[in-house]
Structures are given as C-alpha cells and as structure tokens.
Design an enzyme around this catalytic site. Structure first.
Site, mmCIF file in Angstrom:
data_model
loop_
_atom_site.group_PDB
_atom_site.id
_atom_site.type_symbol
_atom_site.label_atom_id
_atom_site.label_comp_id
_atom_site.label_asym_id
_atom_site.label_seq_id
_atom_site.Cartn_x
_atom_site.Cartn_y
_atom_site.Cartn_z
ATOM 1 N N LYS A 163 3.034 -34.752 -36.913
ATOM 2 C CA LYS A 163 4.100 -34.013 -37.594
ATOM 3 C C LYS A 163 5.173 -33.580 -36.594
ATOM 4 C CE LYS A 163 4.157 -32.627 -42.012
ATOM 5 N NZ LYS A 163 3.497 -33.212 -43.183
ATOM 6 N N TYR A 198 2.549 -41.660 -38.044
ATOM 7 C CA TYR A 198 2.158 -40.703 -39.073
ATOM 8 C C TYR A 198 1.509 -41.462 -40.217
ATOM 9 C CZ TYR A 198 1.953 -36.234 -41.355
ATOM 10 O OH TYR A 198 1.478 -35.099 -41.945
#
Length: 565
Positions: free
Chosen positions: A175, A104
C-alpha cells in the site's frame, strides 16, 4: 540524525562505504559519480562504469522480464525496493500499469500467504503483543525519523484470504509503495506496521518457518487495550501523522475507526477508501448514462464493514442530489449469507441495522422462502447496480445477471472482491450474459473483453485511485483529520476524471498510467475540503497547488555531500 529528503539541494550524508550502500533510501548503486565515490570511500565497491538511473532501470526491467511467474516478479521487485528505493520507484513509474498488479493486488495476496517463506530483509515495524511494554522504544527504533504516513494492519482479514498473522505485513508494504508511486509521497516519510496479536490460522501456527507470535489471537478488552497503547505511542512520536487502518476484521474495523477518527488524522481504507472509489465510479457511470446516482437502485452482495461503508457513501451522495434520507435508504438492498438484511433479522451489527429494509415494504414481493436470496432481490427490487464485496467467487451467476439485464438495459455490475480468485464473476462472462450491455468494474485487474468484434475496457475499481490522492492532499494542506467531506470530495474528483463520463466513450476510470495526475486532482479537492471543514489552515488555491507540487516526490537521484556525525 534526520535527513532532509524533499529539497532539490545536495543532501549531506554522514554515512560512507558499505554502510551507505546498505541504506535503500540513499543507495545509488552504479549511479554514484566519481566525485561521490572519492568522498564516500566507494571506489572498489562498485564496477567502474558510472550509470544514469535510466540505464539502471533498463537493466532492472530486462531482469524483471526474465521471470516467468508473478510471484517471482514480486520477490524481485521487493528486493530492488530493499536495495535502492529510488531505482525501484523509477522502474515503477516507467511500467506502472504492468507492475502495479505485481507489487499489489492480486499478487500481494500470495506474498502474504508465503510471507515467512520468502522473507529476506526487515521493512517497517513488527509490534508484538509480548513486547507491548516497549512500544515507545520500538517506534524510536524506526529507521525513518520523520514519518508522515503509517499503514497498519493486524493481519486478520487480508484481502479475501482471511487471517495471515504477520504475513499481513505484505499489505502495508504494498500500500505504501502505491502512496509513493501514485501519490508522490516520499518513501522517506512512510512506515508499514503490523500489530502481531497472534493468529487463529492453523496453517500459520503449525508452519515451522512462521515468523510471528505463535499464539491464538488476543481479543476483547485485551486486544483493544493493546491497539490503544500503539495509537497513543504513535501520537507521542509523530503527532501529525496520517494513519491508515488496513485489513482489520469486520468486528474490529468499524469500532477502531469510530474510536480514533476524532483523536488523530486517520481513516480505514477498506471502509472509507473502498467506498470513495466505488462512489466515484458510480457517479461517473450515472453521468455517462445521462442520469444521476439518485436514479439508481443498488444491491450489495456482502454486508460487512466495506459493503456498508460504500452504501452509506452512496446514500450521502443521493441525499446531496435531492433525495431524503428515507428515500435514499429505500434504494439500497444489502444481502449477506443469511439473505436480505431486514428489520426482522436478529443479531445485526450496529452499522448493518441502519441499512435494513422494512419487512412491511416487501409484502408484495414474490417469495418462496423466509430467507430472501440475492436472486429474489434482483427479481423483485430490479436493481440497476450490483456490487459484490463478499469475498466469495462465482456468486454472480448467469441466471442472476440475465435476470438483472431483463429489466435493466444498461446494468452496472461491480464484482469488487480481491484477489482475482475471489471475484464474484469474471468480466468476460458478464459481458457475454448481457450481450455487451453491462458496464463492468472489478476490484482486481482484468484485460479488456472482446465480444462481437468490439473491445470492452474493464475498469479496475481499485482503492489506489483514491488513497494516494487523499494522502497527498492531507500532507499538502496539513489537515488534522480525515473528514467525510474530504472523502466525498475525493469521489467527485475521481468521477470528473472518468473518460466515459467526460467523452461518452472509453473506460469508466482513467488509465492507471494517468493515476499521478488523478492523484494530484484528488489532492487539490481533498485539501480544499479540509480547509472548508476547518481541519486545515485556509490558503489560496494557488498556494495549495504549490504545496501539492512541493510535496510530490520524484524518483530522481540527488547529489551528495560528505558530512560527519
């Protein structure tokens, strides 16, 4: 055919041979037992040795270490995810603090910019405007039948990088990886989606390898009608799904949230998730200083949907601590590129207009220009908290931070913009400029700062502390909506987990390696709040705790039994 992934019982599989090895949710690779290799026609397709998942993870980690730059590491991990999801999450579980910045922020930003260049295998759904008449069919085409969590973006405001078109798909993928790694939500129940409505980024439109719809972005009624078609199709296909809006442009993010938050179980992580983690951090910081949030004066750089969402959550918490709404709003100062938001500024958005300062209250300020700069605000309002959500690097200057420190012995400075290249100030500089007095939290990961023989931990005020726990709490409680009360409960649970608030020393936020325990604690509070607010069936605390554990998926191989279609 729908497969039941949660149980510890054997899983009955209708696939065999190469097809089974191509199914990331089911593939075990070299960990298939000899009995399974017999029953599923796998002999000859795999090396002779039967390995444990620990042995596989050790090999994968050694290969990972051979890559020298973060972009290559990201591609490698994504390849494992698209080959063997259980192994991918076992590897993440063992090295979470090391690998989270790779899967991420900040590395995912580069992956989004180069999405079409590094594309290898389809994941999730690409819902394009030219195919808008077939959205129901596209949802039926999803490889996962029992979807419980969707993260959707239109790619227009990806981190601080702007319009990336379908390259924004990297964000929902990343996510949802964290929903699983941090919140224990089975990857079998997650679905990343990008709404391809074109792009206004000339680099993407002129890129011969760009894989999205080569067309300027649709907007206005045309855009909202398309989004609505998608939402209604989702409600028909998965009526109880949790839908997270992600990285929509400011002009669309708040209207979409307001339109649909009472229509299905949804939230916007940029607005509400960012607000929740920031609020939790500020509550913890205030408690560590022996005060309450109501005692702070807060200045924001960045008055978009994220900044204003944080401000509204802070105001709500201040009011819960005894301030009136007028008193709470008087302690919030919003600064954007045109200066301080006041009641004299034209063309303010609806959500900004509630956060203006009255010009009549500023007559005693020492000002030299009509536009009131960030430095003017710091000199005159004397904030104790400075929050950056501008997406513009370097705007927290040495002069600004030193001015803040001159009137605040223990300033709280939070440059939250992502990725790292967009941060308003680097933690090392803030610590130096305040002689080690500042409490610093950032949006992207930074190493501890060494200053005068003391090590200062830098909290990563990242939404990953919040949204996995919210998701787990929603699934465990069966909540039909995400309410403001549930978000407030998540913030308070996060604050209670702060080492600094609990022990008077250490980091402001828990270590990333402890995030699974934090997510479970948040899930409990979120589920209880859902019950109190009437959006979930009321159960005992023990029953809710058992539901959280039942819904918490572990990256372990299950035994397989052969069945037929």
């Amino acid at each position: 055919m729908e497969l039941e992934y949660e149980s510890k019982r054997p899983l009955y599989i209708p696939y065999a041979g190469p097809i089974l090895l191509e199914f990331p949710l089911l593939n075990k690779g070299s960990a298939f037992t000899n009995d399974e290799r017999n029953h599923f026609n796998l002999h000859g397709l795999l090396p002779e040795a039967v390995e444990t998942i620990e042995e596989q993870a050790e090999r994968a980690y050694r290969q990972y270490q051979d890559f020298k730059n973060d972009d290559d590491k990201h591609i490698y991990l994504r390849n494992i995810q698209d080959t063997n999801e259980t192994l991918f999450y076992r590897l993440l579980e063992a090295h979470l603090s090391e690998m989270m910045p790779i899967i991420y922020t900040p590395t995912v930003g580069e992956a989004c910019e180069h999405f079409s260049d590094i594309y290898r295998r389809a994941r999730g759904l690409f819902i394009s405007y030219p195919n808008r008449e077939h959205i129901d069919d596209m949802l039926q085409n999803a490889t996962k039948q029992n979807v419980k969590v969707i993260v959707v973006t239109d790619g227009e405001r990806i981190l601080g990088l702007g319009d990336q078109g379908i390259g924004g798909m990297g964000i929902p993928i990343g996510k949802l990886s964290l929903y699983t790694a941090c919140g224990g939500i089975s990857p079998a129940y997650t679905l990343p989606v990008v709404l391809d409505v074109g792009t206004n980024n000339p680099q993407r439109l002129n890129d011969p390898l760009y894989m999205g719809w080569r067309h300027p972005r649709i907007s206005g009624d045309e855009y909202y009608a398309f989004v609505d078609e998608f939402i209604q199709a989702v409600k028909r296909r998965w009526p109880n799904v949790l839908l997270q809006f992600e990285d929509f442009a400011q002009k669309n993010a708040t209207p979409l949230l307001n339109r649909y938050r009472d229509e299905l179980c949804c939230f916007n992580d940029d607005i509400q998730g960012t607000a929740a983690v920031t609020l939790g951090s500020l509550i913890a910081a205030s408690h560590a200083a022996g005060s309450q949030l109501r005692d702070q004066t807060v200045t924001f750089l960045g008055a978009g949907s994220a900044g204003c969402g944080i401000a509204e959550q802070i105001i709500a918490q201040m009011m819960s601590e005894g301030l009136s709404e007028i008193q709470a709003r008087a302690r919030i100062f919003m600064v954007d590129r045109f200066g301080l938001l006041t009641d004299k500024l034209p063309n303010l958005l609806d959500f900004q207009s509630k956060l203006v300062q009255k010009s009549d209250d500023l007559h005693h300020w020492n000002l030299h220009n009509d536009a009131i700069s960030l430095l003017d605000v710091v000199r005159n309002a004397k904030p104790t908290v400075l929050i950056g959500v501008s997406g513009q690097p370097g705007l927290f200057t040495e002069e600004l931070i030193r001015e803040m420190h001159s009137h605040c012995a223990r300033p709280i400075v939070m440059p939250l913009s992502n990725p790292t290249s967009r941060v308003e100030a680097r933690p090392e500089d803030i610590i130096n400029w305040t002689d080690g007095a500042a409490l610093v939290a950032t949006g992207s990961p930074f190493p501890p700062v060494s200053y005068k023989e003391k090590l200062y931990p830098i909290a990563q005020c990242n939404n990953s502390y919040i949204f996995p726990g919210i998701g787990l709490g929603v699934l465990a409680s069966g909540a039909s909506r995400v309410t403001d009360g549930m978000l407030m409960a998540a913030s308070r649970a996060l604050a209670e987990s702060s080492p600094l608030a609990r022990h008077g020393e250490g980091a402001l936020l828990p270590n990333i390696d402890d995030i699974q325990a934090v997510s479970k604690a948040i899930a409990m509070r979120v589920g209880q709040a859902a019950q109190l607010q009437g959006v979930a069936i009321v159960t005992s605390e023990e029953a809710l705790s058992k539901a959280i554990e039942h819904n918490y998926w572990q990256p372990q191989y299950r035994s397989y039994k052969r069945t037929s279609f």
